[in-house]
Design an enzyme around this catalytic site. Structure first.
Site, PDB file in Angstrom:
ATOM      1  CB  ALA A   1      -1.249  -0.160   1.331  1.00  0.00           C
TER       2      ALA A   1
ATOM      3  N   GLY B   1       0.639  -4.639   0.647  1.00  0.00           N
ATOM      4  CA  GLY B   1      -0.608  -4.890  -0.301  1.00  0.00           C
ATOM      5  C   GLY B   1      -0.372  -5.580  -1.660  1.00  0.00           C
TER       6      GLY B   1
ATOM      7  CD  GLU C   1      -2.480  -7.409   2.855  1.00  0.00           C
ATOM      8  OE1 GLU C   1      -2.018  -6.244   2.521  1.00  0.00           O
ATOM      9  OE2 GLU C   1      -2.990  -7.170   3.970  1.00  0.00           O
TER      10      GLU C   1
ATOM     11  CD  GLU D   1       1.940  -5.439   5.149  1.00  0.00           C
ATOM     12  OE1 GLU D   1       2.407  -6.620   5.773  1.00  0.00           O
ATOM     13  OE2 GLU D   1       1.305  -5.422   4.696  1.00  0.00           O
TER      14      GLU D   1
HETATM   15  N1  CAA Z   1       4.686   3.352  -0.549  1.00  0.00           N
HETATM   16  C1  CAA Z   1       5.320   4.312  -1.191  1.00  0.00           C
HETATM   17  N2  CAA Z   1       6.342   4.336  -1.568  1.00  0.00           N
HETATM   18  C2  CAA Z   1       6.729   3.680  -1.833  1.00  0.00           C
HETATM   19  C3  CAA Z   1       6.671   1.990  -1.558  1.00  0.00           C
HETATM   20  C4  CAA Z   1       5.042   2.111  -0.525  1.00  0.00           C
HETATM   21  N3  CAA Z   1       5.077   0.988   0.160  1.00  0.00           N
HETATM   22  N4  CAA Z   1       7.138   1.189  -1.790  1.00  0.00           N
HETATM   23  C5  CAA Z   1       8.369   2.185  -2.133  1.00  0.00           C
HETATM   24  N5  CAA Z   1       8.300   3.003  -1.910  1.00  0.00           N
HETATM   25  C6  CAA Z   1       8.835   3.907  -2.932  1.00  0.00           C
HETATM   26  C7  CAA Z   1      10.162   4.772  -2.275  1.00  0.00           C
HETATM   27  O1  CAA Z   1       9.897   5.114  -1.121  1.00  0.00           O
HETATM   28  C8  CAA Z   1      11.097   5.034  -3.344  1.00  0.00           C
HETATM   29  O2  CAA Z   1      10.669   6.716  -3.457  1.00  0.00           O
HETATM   30  P1  CAA Z   1      11.471   7.897  -3.866  1.00  0.00           P
HETATM   31  O3  CAA Z   1      12.547   7.375  -4.896  1.00  0.00           O
HETATM   32  O4  CAA Z   1      10.851   9.388  -3.888  1.00  0.00           O
HETATM   33  O5  CAA Z   1      12.570   7.462  -2.394  1.00  0.00           O
HETATM   34  C9  CAA Z   1      11.070   4.524  -4.461  1.00  0.00           C
HETATM   35  O6  CAA Z   1       9.415   3.475  -4.547  1.00  0.00           O
HETATM   36  C10 CAA Z   1      11.549   3.790  -4.704  1.00  0.00           C
HETATM   37  O7  CAA Z   1      11.916   2.394  -3.635  1.00  0.00           O
HETATM   38  P2  CAA Z   1      13.822   2.362  -2.589  1.00  0.00           P
HETATM   39  O8  CAA Z   1      14.812   3.698  -3.215  1.00  0.00           O
HETATM   40  O9  CAA Z   1      12.439   2.183  -1.934  1.00  0.00           O
HETATM   41  O10 CAA Z   1      14.075   0.989  -4.081  1.00  0.00           O
HETATM   42  P3  CAA Z   1      14.959  -0.637  -3.329  1.00  0.00           P
HETATM   43  O11 CAA Z   1      14.916  -1.003  -4.517  1.00  0.00           O
HETATM   44  O12 CAA Z   1      15.674  -0.129  -3.184  1.00  0.00           O
HETATM   45  O13 CAA Z   1      13.892  -1.062  -2.224  1.00  0.00           O
HETATM   46  C11 CAA Z   1      11.782  -2.270  -1.544  1.00  0.00           C
HETATM   47  C12 CAA Z   1      13.002  -2.130  -2.527  1.00  0.00           C
HETATM   48  C13 CAA Z   1      12.194  -4.022  -0.989  1.00  0.00           C
HETATM   49  C14 CAA Z   1      10.175  -2.777  -1.896  1.00  0.00           C
HETATM   50  C15 CAA Z   1      11.647  -0.988  -0.525  1.00  0.00           C
HETATM   51  O14 CAA Z   1      10.578  -0.072  -1.367  1.00  0.00           O
HETATM   52  C16 CAA Z   1      10.546  -1.337   0.434  1.00  0.00           C
HETATM   53  O15 CAA Z   1      11.004  -1.472   1.726  1.00  0.00           O
HETATM   54  N6  CAA Z   1       9.203  -1.002   0.366  1.00  0.00           N
HETATM   55  C17 CAA Z   1       8.049  -0.725   1.674  1.00  0.00           C
HETATM   56  C18 CAA Z   1       7.315  -2.030   1.932  1.00  0.00           C
HETATM   57  C19 CAA Z   1       6.863  -2.209   2.247  1.00  0.00           C
HETATM   58  O16 CAA Z   1       7.207  -1.846   3.451  1.00  0.00           O
HETATM   59  N7  CAA Z   1       5.139  -2.301   2.128  1.00  0.00           N
HETATM   60  C20 CAA Z   1       4.294  -2.710   2.928  1.00  0.00           C
HETATM   61  C21 CAA Z   1       3.705  -0.612   2.709  1.00  0.00           C
HETATM   62  S1  CAA Z   1       2.366  -1.344   3.889  1.00  0.00           S
HETATM   63  C22 CAA Z   1       0.724  -2.006   3.472  1.00  0.00           C
HETATM   64  O17 CAA Z   1       0.857  -2.704   2.852  1.00  0.00           O
HETATM   65  C23 CAA Z   1      -0.322  -2.554   4.394  1.00  0.00           C
HETATM   66  C24 CAA Z   1      -1.250  -3.272   3.846  1.00  0.00           C
HETATM   67  O18 CAA Z   1      -1.530  -4.393   4.801  1.00  0.00           O
HETATM   68  C25 CAA Z   1      -2.303  -3.147   2.729  1.00  0.00           C
END
Ligand code: CAA
Length: 255
Positions: free
Chosen positions: A63, A106, A109, A129
């Site tokens: 998400a 998400g 999911e 999360e």
């Molecule tokens: N939401 C918003 N932006 C996101 C995102 C997310 N879930 N995942 C990545 N991005 C953005 C980053 O902020 C980054 O933006 P900027 O370039 O502006 O900084 C861009 O995408 C690229 O991401 P990374 O630089 O982090 O890329 P990476 O290759 O180094 O890492 C990754 C990849 C491991 C997937 C890392 O991006 C990450 O950990 N993302 C979040 C994963 C996460 O926590 N997901 C759960 C979200 S909460 C949820 O989903 C709740 C639910 O149950 C529905």
């Protein structure tokens, strides 16, 4: 469409998540567009299967954290945040997730809301999360536990670790693992196979398999038998069995 690319080939509709700057993070706008595309096609006899995919590197990284981060508990409750995803989950047309790269939070999911998951060898699944100070919110604790069991679900949800495609397949999350460049072709082939069958029997089969996750064995078997009986009211049953006996390909009409 700002967040999706949509293609249709005959009865198969492919929706590609397209927010590359945020790794296809699932925003409210993306969900609204997804439903705008699929809602009118659901129940269309010409549409036999939906395929949801991302890019060659990422399915969806969860998400949209930026969109959520400033909200209060009252905002979340007032909007019933994420409830719209249940409409996607409840679409009656079969759905296949074609997953390359990250399917996290998400994204995982969303894949689990689909009927089949076809994953590339380098796909990565997880519910991270907990690392954000929250928990899965689009069904992750419920669907993951039903699909992979309590032991694996607890491990993933509590530690936030990820699982590679072979582990996901062993755990029962993923239907097929294929080389990365074969994910979409494999998913499309499965979609065409599903779409070639009678609509009523496909709908009945989905309903019965999903019922197995929600009911006891005795009730589930009774439900299946009643649905099986009901299919004998369809022209597709007559056509399917006649075609077998006449050694020809069936021509299903969905009636
Ligand atoms: N939401 C918003 N932006 C996101 C995102 C997310 N879930 N995942 C990545 N991005 C953005 C980053 O902020 C980054 O933006 P900027 O370039 O502006 O900084 C861009 O995408 C690229 O991401 P990374 O630089 O982090 O890329 P990476 O290759 O180094 O890492 C990754 C990849 C491991 C997937 C890392 O991006 C990450 O950990 N993302 C979040 C994963 C996460 O926590 N997901 C759960 C979200 S909460 C949820 O989903 C709740 C639910 O149950 C529905």
């Amino acid at each position: 469409m700002n967040t999706l690319k949509v293609e249709r080939h005959g009865p198969v509709v492919t929706v590609r998540l397209h927010r590359p700057h945020v790794l296809n993070a699932l925003s409210g706008e993306l969900l609204a567009e997804l439903l705008d595309v699929l809602r009118p096609l659901d129940g269309d006899p010409e549409a036999g299967c939906f395929v949801v995919t991302g890019s060659a590197k990422v399915f969806a990284a969860g998400a949209d954290i930026k969109e959520m981060s400033g909200r209060t508990a009252a905002d979340m409750a007032a909007e019933d945040y994420f409830s719209g995803w249940e409409e996607f989950a409840g679409l009656r047309t079969p759905k296949i997730a074609a997953v390359n790269g990250y399917a996290l939070g998400g994204g995982c999911e969303l894949a689990m809301m689909c009927d089949l998951i076809v994953a590339g060898e380098s796909a990565v699944f997880g519910q991270p999360e907990i690392r954000l100070g929250v928990i899965p919110g689009i069904g992750g604790t419920q669907r993951l536990t039903r699909l992979v069991g309590r032991a694996k679900a607890m491990d993933l949800v509590l530690t936030g670790r990820t699982m590679d495609a072979p582990e996901a397949e062993r755990a029962g999350l993923v239907s097929r693992v294929v080389p990365d460049d074969q994910v979409l072709p494999e998913a499309l082939e499965a979609a065409r196979a599903i779409a070639s069958h009678g609509r009523a029997s496909v709908a009945a089969a989905r309903e019965c398999v999903d019922r197995a996750l929600e009911t006891g064995l005795r009730d589930g078997i009774l439900f299946e038998r009643r649905v099986f009986h009901g299919l004998f009211a369809t022209e597709d049953q007559k056509e399917g069995m006649a075609a077998f006996l006449e050694k020809r390909v069936p021509r299903f009409t969905g009636r």
